[in-house]
Structures are given as structure tokens and as C-alpha cells.
Write a protein that holds these residues in place. Structure first.
Motif, mmCIF file in Angstrom:
data_model
loop_
_atom_site.group_PDB
_atom_site.id
_atom_site.type_symbol
_atom_site.label_atom_id
_atom_site.label_comp_id
_atom_site.label_asym_id
_atom_site.label_seq_id
_atom_site.Cartn_x
_atom_site.Cartn_y
_atom_site.Cartn_z
ATOM 1 N N GLN A 272 0.839 -1.198 0.000
ATOM 2 C CA GLN A 272 0.000 0.000 0.000
ATOM 3 C C GLN A 272 0.879 1.255 0.000
ATOM 4 N N GLN A 275 -2.281 5.005 -4.128
ATOM 5 C CA GLN A 275 -3.486 4.485 -4.764
ATOM 6 C C GLN A 275 -3.367 4.480 -6.281
ATOM 7 N N LEU A 278 -1.769 1.220 -7.221
ATOM 8 C CA LEU A 278 -2.723 0.117 -7.128
ATOM 9 C C LEU A 278 -3.668 0.126 -8.331
ATOM 10 N N SER A 294 -7.534 -2.394 -0.599
ATOM 11 C CA SER A 294 -6.851 -1.126 -0.333
ATOM 12 C C SER A 294 -7.326 -0.547 0.991
ATOM 13 N N LEU A 296 -5.114 1.985 2.204
ATOM 14 C CA LEU A 296 -4.105 3.041 2.180
ATOM 15 C C LEU A 296 -4.611 4.355 2.771
ATOM 16 N N ASN A 301 1.603 4.597 3.931
ATOM 17 C CA ASN A 301 2.580 3.569 3.553
ATOM 18 C C ASN A 301 3.258 3.054 4.822
ATOM 19 N N SER A 306 2.435 -3.176 5.440
ATOM 20 C CA SER A 306 1.232 -2.781 4.699
ATOM 21 C C SER A 306 0.440 -3.968 4.164
ATOM 22 N N ALA A 310 -3.405 -5.017 5.422
ATOM 23 C CA ALA A 310 -4.524 -5.084 4.479
ATOM 24 C C ALA A 310 -5.125 -6.482 4.444
#
Length: 345
Positions: A272, A275, A278, A294, A296, A301, A306, A310
Motif C-alpha cells: 500500500q 493508490q 494500485l 486497499s 491506504l 505507507n 502494509s 490489508a
């Protein structure tokens, strides 16, 4: 290594050595500090605002450790939560593998975590920045498949807020602290749930993301210089360009080893970092938004933490279920990048 060449994954016979044991991923846990630093909070001491940060990164807030808190404590708690989900006692953990670039001690924190959770086996640190957790999972699988260990606890934990220049809006807006853990357990050799993996690095890109050592003169005349680390230095444009090319490449390599296509992916769980990264990777593989995990916006970060952060939220929230195929990739300083295709549970 040409990052501009990214081939479509194609099914091929998988030539893998028959293993004495396989590996499965059965417990996950995570912990983040209680202190939240929002984008609006940042605007009080650096020239930025919520709209500027969110538009460029997708981040709205991050969690940060305070002076009296430790990375060891939250990493140990994340490990305990993973063991609880897995139904495995701490004394049955054969190895604690801590993936971090920011331990509480120069000599590492894995052994302190091992003691804190009550494990009796071995423990050591692995440093590979934001790629660390994925590389840790791959290493753990190697340890259990040769029959040496049965349970390996992989912990990704970082506190990069301690190494940020809070006057540099190019970096201070990005990083937060956290910890996450996954238990990797041995299974029968024909039941290996790590389907494919890929690890790469390019030291030529080191200059784009680093926190180098600096030496200052000692207080006592004639004594050797004293060492400390500079704040994180990053060329954001170069790191972004690297990530949107390297991540699809490594995921494609892992898919090819697994003998799978992108249509076989149930969930995309990437580091993460941003965005836009991603979204770019998902678009590259034609993976719909609802299959991309996600978080984030709430954590920023968190480096090696991360992915397990998630993953933990998605598993406990009921999104990821046993048997789901997960494509995961980490990327960052080194430069390093790695991916793994595995089934959960």
C-alpha cells in the motif's frame, strides 16, 4: 533487466521439485498505533493540505508511534493475534521471522518479539524494505517445505515515521507505522499453497529511495566518527515509474510459474504505497476495482507492514475466504520487488 517488457502471463507446465512438505497460510493479525495524524494535522506544520495529498496518493491519515511506544510491542501483539486465529500455541512456533527496516535496536528486534510472545524456537530479522513481507513469506515457505520447521511466524512491521523529515512534504505525507503477521504452517507435500513466486532487485535504483548512513565527528578528539541515519530521501517520480512497470512484471512471472491467468486471481493485495499505483496495476491486469484490497487511505505507507495489515482487515472482514487465490507484491527501497501467488487458509 528491461522493466519496459512485460509479457502477458501464459499457462505452461509447472516444473517444480516435489517437496517433502508444503506450506499453508492460516492465521493473520495486525496492530496499528492509536495516534492518528490526518492530512489536516500535517497542514499545521508543512505546506500541504488534504486535497493535495489525497489527490496524489489516496492517503487521508496515518498512524504513528509515540515516544513511549515501541515497534516490538505492536509487532508482538500482531503475532499473538495471528497465532490465536491459527489456533497455534506460541511454544509451537519454530521460527519468528521479523521483516523490518526500522527495528527498535540496531541489532534487530526479532528475538525481543520471540520472548514477548513466548515462542521457544529461533528468531531473526530480514531487511528488504517494502518488499520485506512478501520475501518473508517466500522464505518461510522454504523453511517449512524442507521439513525442518512446522510453524513459522512471519511479521512485517515498520515505524518509518521515526525516519521522516517532517519539513519535506514529498515524503512526510506518505509514511505511517504498523505491524502485521501471518503464520506459515507445513502441510503434506502435495498441498503446497504457495503456487508461484518471484524475487528481484536492482541496486542501480538505490538512489531513488534511501535513508543512508551519515557520520559526524565524535565529541572526544581523536575518537572515530559517530554514525546515524539520514531521513528518508525519495525521488517520487522515479519510484512511481519503477513501480508501475516492475509490479506487473513480477506478478506475471509468479502467475506463469503457478500456471495461472489473471482471471484466476480472486484478490489483488499489493504493498500500500500509492493508490495510483494500485489502480495502474489493476488496470494493467484488467482486475476490477472490487477485487483490489486497499486500506491506504487510513494507514498510509507502512512499508513491510502494509500487506499483512490489508490482508488482516480483508480476512476478518469476510472478504478473503479459505481457498481464495491471492496475488501479492511488494516493491520499494533497494530497489527490491517481489510477488507471490498463494491460496489462503
Amino acid at each position: 533487466m528491461d522493466l519496459n517488457v512485460i509479457e502477458e502471463p501464459k499457462v505452461r507446465p509447472v516444473r517444480r521439485k516435489r517437496l517433502a512438505k508444503g506450506a499453508r497460510f492460516i492465521g493473520v493479525g495486525s496492530v496499528a498505533p492509536t495516534t492518528t495524524l490526518s492530512n489536516d494535522d500535517l497542514s499545521a506544520f508543512v505546506d500541504t493540505n488534504d486535497e493535495w495529498i489525497a489527490t496524489r496518493t489516496g492517503i487521508r491519515a496515518r498512524k504513528v508511534l509515540q515516544k513511549d511506544e515501541s515497534l516490538t510491542a505492536i509487532a508482538a501483539e500482531a503475532g499473538k493475534r495471528a497465532l490465536e486465529m491459527a489456533g497455534v500455541a506460541a511454544e509451537d512456533v519454530d521460527l519468528v521471522l521479523l521483516c523490518t527496516s526500522s527495528p527498535d535496536d540496531l541489532f534487530g528486534s526479532a528475538t525481543q518479539i520471540q520472548s514477548a510472545i513466548g515462542a521457544k524456537g529461533a528468531a531473526f530479522d530480514l531487511t528488504a524494505a517494502c518488499s520485506g513481507f512478501v520475501i518473508g513469506l517466500i522464505n518461510a515457505r522454504q523453511w517449512v517445505t524442507d521439513g525442518k520447521y512446522h510453524n513459522v511466524l512471519v511479521i512485517g512491521a515498520d515505524a518509518l515515521s521515526r525516519y521522516v523529515d517532517w519539513t519535506d512534504r514529498g515524503t512526510c505525507i506518505l509514511f505511517g507505522d504498523g505491524a502485521g503477521a501471518v503464520l506459515v504452517q507445513a502441510t503434506a507435500g502435495d498441498d503446497d499453497r504457495l503456487l508461484g513466486y518471484d524475487i528481484r532487485s536492482d541496486g542501480g535504483g538505490y538512489k531513488s529511495l534511501k535513508a543512508p548512513l551519515q557520520c559526524t565527528a565524535a565529541e572526544n578528539a581523536g575518537a572515530p566518527p559517530r554514525g546515524s541515519f539520514q531521513p528518508i530521501l525519495m525521488n517520487g517520480r522515479e519510484v512511481f515509474k519503477f513501480a508501475v512497470k516492475a509490479v506487473p512484471q513480477t506478478v506475471s512471472a509468479s502467475l506463469e510459474e503457478a500456471g495461472l491467468l489473471t482471471d484466476d486471481i480472486d484478490w489483488l493485495v499489493l504493498h500500500q504505497a500509492n493508490q495510483r499505483i494500485l489502480d495502474a496495476v489493476a488496470e494493467r491486469f484488467h482486475i476490477p476495482h472490487e477485487k483490489v484490497i486497499s486500506n491506504l487511505a487510513n494507514y498510509g505507507n507502512t512499508s513491510a507492514a502494509s500487506i499483512p495489515l490489508a490482508l488482516d482487515e480483508a480476512v476478518r472482514g469476510g472478504k478473503i475466504k479459505p481457498g481464495d487465490v491471492i496475488a501479492s507484491a511488494g516493491f520499494g527501497a533497494g530497489l527490491t520487488w517481489a510477488s507471490a501467488i498463494f491460496t489462503w487458509g
